[in-house]
Design a protein around this motif. Structure first.
Motif, PDB file in Angstrom:
ATOM      1  N   VAL A  32      36.378  -4.928   4.391  1.00 11.14           N
ATOM      2  CA  VAL A  32      36.458  -6.052   5.314  1.00 11.14           C
ATOM      3  C   VAL A  32      37.808  -5.926   5.995  1.00 11.14           C
ATOM      4  O   VAL A  32      38.849  -5.829   5.337  1.00 11.14           O
ATOM      5  CB  VAL A  32      36.322  -7.418   4.608  1.00 11.14           C
ATOM      6  CG1 VAL A  32      36.703  -8.555   5.552  1.00 11.14           C
ATOM      7  CG2 VAL A  32      34.904  -7.617   4.106  1.00 11.14           C
ATOM      8  N   LEU A  33      37.761  -5.880   7.307  1.00  7.77           N
ATOM      9  CA  LEU A  33      38.959  -5.835   8.122  1.00  7.77           C
ATOM     10  C   LEU A  33      39.371  -7.269   8.401  1.00  7.77           C
ATOM     11  O   LEU A  33      38.540  -8.079   8.835  1.00  7.77           O
ATOM     12  CB  LEU A  33      38.620  -5.111   9.426  1.00  7.77           C
ATOM     13  CG  LEU A  33      39.755  -4.665  10.309  1.00  7.77           C
ATOM     14  CD1 LEU A  33      40.520  -3.534   9.643  1.00  7.77           C
ATOM     15  CD2 LEU A  33      39.199  -4.196  11.641  1.00  7.77           C
ATOM     16  N   THR A  34      40.628  -7.618   8.133  1.00  3.21           N
ATOM     17  CA  THR A  34      41.113  -8.975   8.380  1.00  3.21           C
ATOM     18  C   THR A  34      42.306  -8.927   9.319  1.00  3.21           C
ATOM     19  O   THR A  34      43.090  -7.979   9.305  1.00  3.21           O
ATOM     20  CB  THR A  34      41.511  -9.682   7.070  1.00  3.21           C
ATOM     21  OG1 THR A  34      42.453  -8.876   6.361  1.00  3.21           O
ATOM     22  CG2 THR A  34      40.293  -9.943   6.195  1.00  3.21           C
ATOM     23  N   SER A  35      42.416  -9.957  10.138  1.00  2.00           N
ATOM     24  CA  SER A  35      43.522 -10.039  11.085  1.00  2.00           C
ATOM     25  C   SER A  35      43.678 -11.494  11.490  1.00  2.00           C
ATOM     26  O   SER A  35      42.990 -12.371  10.979  1.00  2.00           O
ATOM     27  CB  SER A  35      43.248  -9.149  12.306  1.00  2.00           C
ATOM     28  OG  SER A  35      44.398  -9.053  13.123  1.00  2.00           O
ATOM     29  N   SER A  45      33.118  -7.186   8.317  1.00  2.00           N
ATOM     30  CA  SER A  45      32.739  -6.080   7.441  1.00  2.00           C
ATOM     31  C   SER A  45      32.735  -4.793   8.253  1.00  2.00           C
ATOM     32  O   SER A  45      32.322  -4.782   9.415  1.00  2.00           O
ATOM     33  CB  SER A  45      31.357  -6.317   6.835  1.00  2.00           C
ATOM     34  OG  SER A  45      31.399  -7.451   6.007  1.00  2.00           O
ATOM     35  N   ALA A  46      33.203  -3.716   7.638  1.00  2.00           N
ATOM     36  CA  ALA A  46      33.249  -2.426   8.336  1.00  2.00           C
ATOM     37  C   ALA A  46      33.104  -1.295   7.328  1.00  2.00           C
ATOM     38  O   ALA A  46      33.805  -1.265   6.326  1.00  2.00           O
ATOM     39  CB  ALA A  46      34.567  -2.271   9.091  1.00  2.00           C
ATOM     40  N   ASN A  47      32.169  -0.392   7.594  1.00  2.00           N
ATOM     41  CA  ASN A  47      32.092   0.794   6.755  1.00  2.00           C
ATOM     42  C   ASN A  47      32.493   2.042   7.536  1.00  2.00           C
ATOM     43  O   ASN A  47      32.558   3.116   6.980  1.00  2.00           O
ATOM     44  CB  ASN A  47      30.715   0.950   6.094  1.00  2.00           C
ATOM     45  CG  ASN A  47      29.615   1.234   7.082  1.00  2.00           C
ATOM     46  OD1 ASN A  47      29.740   0.972   8.265  1.00  2.00           O
ATOM     47  ND2 ASN A  47      28.502   1.756   6.586  1.00  2.00           N
ATOM     48  N   SER A  85      35.117  -4.459  -3.958  1.00  2.00           N
ATOM     49  CA  SER A  85      34.532  -4.092  -5.242  1.00  2.00           C
ATOM     50  C   SER A  85      33.051  -4.443  -5.224  1.00  2.00           C
ATOM     51  O   SER A  85      32.596  -5.230  -4.386  1.00  2.00           O
ATOM     52  CB  SER A  85      35.231  -4.831  -6.385  1.00  2.00           C
ATOM     53  OG  SER A  85      34.874  -6.198  -6.374  1.00  2.00           O
ATOM     54  N   ARG A  86      32.310  -3.879  -6.153  1.00  2.00           N
ATOM     55  CA  ARG A  86      30.863  -4.149  -6.169  1.00  2.00           C
ATOM     56  C   ARG A  86      30.554  -5.616  -6.414  1.00  2.00           C
ATOM     57  O   ARG A  86      29.486  -6.091  -6.068  1.00  2.00           O
ATOM     58  CB  ARG A  86      30.144  -3.247  -7.161  1.00  2.00           C
ATOM     59  CG  ARG A  86      30.412  -3.574  -8.597  1.00  2.00           C
ATOM     60  CD  ARG A  86      29.603  -2.701  -9.502  1.00  2.00           C
ATOM     61  NE  ARG A  86      29.967  -2.950 -10.887  1.00  2.00           N
ATOM     62  CZ  ARG A  86      29.537  -2.255 -11.878  1.00  2.00           C
ATOM     63  NH1 ARG A  86      28.721  -1.256 -11.659  1.00  2.00           N
ATOM     64  NH2 ARG A  86      29.913  -2.539 -13.093  1.00  2.00           N
ATOM     65  N   GLU A  87      31.497  -6.355  -6.988  1.00  2.08           N
ATOM     66  CA  GLU A  87      31.305  -7.791  -7.206  1.00  2.08           C
ATOM     67  C   GLU A  87      31.467  -8.597  -5.925  1.00  2.08           C
ATOM     68  O   GLU A  87      31.242  -9.804  -5.913  1.00  2.08           O
ATOM     69  CB  GLU A  87      32.294  -8.313  -8.263  1.00  2.08           C
ATOM     70  CG  GLU A  87      31.992  -7.861  -9.677  1.00  2.08           C
ATOM     71  CD  GLU A  87      32.511  -6.458  -9.967  1.00  2.08           C
ATOM     72  OE1 GLU A  87      33.433  -5.991  -9.262  1.00  2.08           O
ATOM     73  OE2 GLU A  87      31.975  -5.817 -10.886  1.00  2.08           O
ATOM     74  N   GLN A  88      31.857  -7.959  -4.821  1.00  6.78           N
ATOM     75  CA  GLN A  88      32.136  -8.685  -3.589  1.00  6.78           C
ATOM     76  C   GLN A  88      31.056  -8.520  -2.510  1.00  6.78           C
ATOM     77  O   GLN A  88      31.303  -8.751  -1.334  1.00  6.78           O
ATOM     78  CB  GLN A  88      33.497  -8.253  -3.034  1.00  6.78           C
ATOM     79  CG  GLN A  88      34.647  -8.687  -3.931  1.00  6.78           C
ATOM     80  CD  GLN A  88      35.967  -8.221  -3.397  1.00  6.78           C
ATOM     81  OE1 GLN A  88      36.219  -7.030  -3.262  1.00  6.78           O
ATOM     82  NE2 GLN A  88      36.828  -9.180  -3.082  1.00  6.78           N
ATOM     83  N   GLU A  89      29.849  -8.193  -2.917  1.00  3.41           N
ATOM     84  CA  GLU A  89      28.764  -8.035  -1.954  1.00  3.41           C
ATOM     85  C   GLU A  89      28.543  -9.314  -1.147  1.00  3.41           C
ATOM     86  O   GLU A  89      28.345  -9.268   0.078  1.00  3.41           O
ATOM     87  CB  GLU A  89      27.468  -7.622  -2.644  1.00  3.41           C
ATOM     88  CG  GLU A  89      26.317  -7.450  -1.687  1.00  3.41           C
ATOM     89  CD  GLU A  89      25.018  -7.050  -2.357  1.00  3.41           C
ATOM     90  OE1 GLU A  89      23.954  -7.351  -1.769  1.00  3.41           O
ATOM     91  OE2 GLU A  89      25.040  -6.443  -3.452  1.00  3.41           O
ATOM     92  N   LYS A  90      28.584 -10.457  -1.807  1.00  2.00           N
ATOM     93  CA  LYS A  90      28.379 -11.734  -1.113  1.00  2.00           C
ATOM     94  C   LYS A  90      29.457 -11.933  -0.037  1.00  2.00           C
ATOM     95  O   LYS A  90      29.162 -12.378   1.080  1.00  2.00           O
ATOM     96  CB  LYS A  90      28.402 -12.887  -2.123  1.00  2.00           C
ATOM     97  CG  LYS A  90      28.128 -14.234  -1.519  1.00  2.00           C
ATOM     98  CD  LYS A  90      28.104 -15.317  -2.592  1.00  2.00           C
ATOM     99  CE  LYS A  90      27.898 -16.683  -1.987  1.00  2.00           C
ATOM    100  NZ  LYS A  90      27.938 -17.748  -2.993  1.00  2.00           N
ATOM    101  N   LEU A  91      30.693 -11.593  -0.352  1.00  2.00           N
ATOM    102  CA  LEU A  91      31.792 -11.704   0.604  1.00  2.00           C
ATOM    103  C   LEU A  91      31.570 -10.757   1.787  1.00  2.00           C
ATOM    104  O   LEU A  91      31.789 -11.126   2.946  1.00  2.00           O
ATOM    105  CB  LEU A  91      33.122 -11.393  -0.088  1.00  2.00           C
ATOM    106  CG  LEU A  91      34.390 -11.638   0.712  1.00  2.00           C
ATOM    107  CD1 LEU A  91      34.554 -13.116   1.045  1.00  2.00           C
ATOM    108  CD2 LEU A  91      35.593 -11.126  -0.072  1.00  2.00           C
ATOM    109  N   CYS A  92      31.098  -9.555   1.507  1.00  2.00           N
ATOM    110  CA  CYS A  92      30.796  -8.594   2.563  1.00  2.00           C
ATOM    111  C   CYS A  92      29.721  -9.137   3.493  1.00  2.00           C
ATOM    112  O   CYS A  92      29.837  -9.050   4.718  1.00  2.00           O
ATOM    113  CB  CYS A  92      30.358  -7.268   1.960  1.00  2.00           C
ATOM    114  SG  CYS A  92      30.028  -6.020   3.207  1.00  2.00           S
TER     115      CYS A  92
END
Length: 177
Positions: A32-35, A45-47, A85-92
């Motif tokens: 996740v790119l934040t600014s 979100s960015a991959n 992290s894999r626990e952050q899918e909801k955040l993504c």
């Protein structure tokens, strides 16, 4: 020597969805790119993220020209790459959604701290890279932002969130040899 010019010409008869699906077969980490500037932070979100150079320490991230993030980056000149992290899918998924509100409310339910460049570092990320904009290149329907890493913090714990073939994934445990 044979002339294979005709044989080597590109056959661009595929649809954009086919191209997207083909590129989706390359497994990527998820960031996740934040600014932004307090109190109005923005994230996406960015991959399409990669390291670029060790000296100076540079990374790149590709951003669709239609996103709100371009306006924010032009204003701030800084961003943080948060490797999830894999626990952050909801955040993504939250930061991938176009339904959220931009402005102070966007980060109302997000836990974060402020990094060296004044941009948010998401709590729970396995690595954060605080960057200043070093350069911008044009690339079709995306702009390629090159960031110079000013500070970083990486945790050696937790599994990364991956994206492959249109789905979130995680790393399988290593097999004993």
């Amino acid at each position: 020597m044979a002339d294979n010019t005709a044989d080597n010409k590109a056959d661009n008869t595929f649809e954009s969805r086919e191209f997207r699906d083909a590129c989706g077969l390359f497994a990527t980490g998820v960031t996740v790119l934040t600014s932004g500037k307090a109190p109005s932070f923005h994230g996406m979100s960015a991959n399409a993220f990669s390291s670029l150079s060790l000296d100076p320490p540079l990374v790149l991230v590709c951003i669709d020209k239609k996103t709100h993030m371009l306006e924010v980056l032009q204003e701030t000149g800084a961003f943080t790459v948060n490797v999830l992290s894999r626990e952050q899918e909801k955040l993504c998924r939250y930061f991938a959604s176009s339904d959220r509100t931009y402005g102070p409310e966007e980060f109302a339910d997000v836990r974060y701290s402020i990094g060296a460049t004044g941009t948010p570092r998401l709590d729970g990320a396995i690595c954060v890279l605080d960057c200043t904009v070093h350069d911008v290149a044009r690339g079709g329907d995306h702009d390629i932002y090159i960031g110079e890493v000013q500070a970083l913090e990486c945790l050696n714990e937790g599994e990364p969130l991956l994206f492959y073939s249109g789905h979130y994934r995680s790393v399988a445990p290593a097999k004993e040899s």
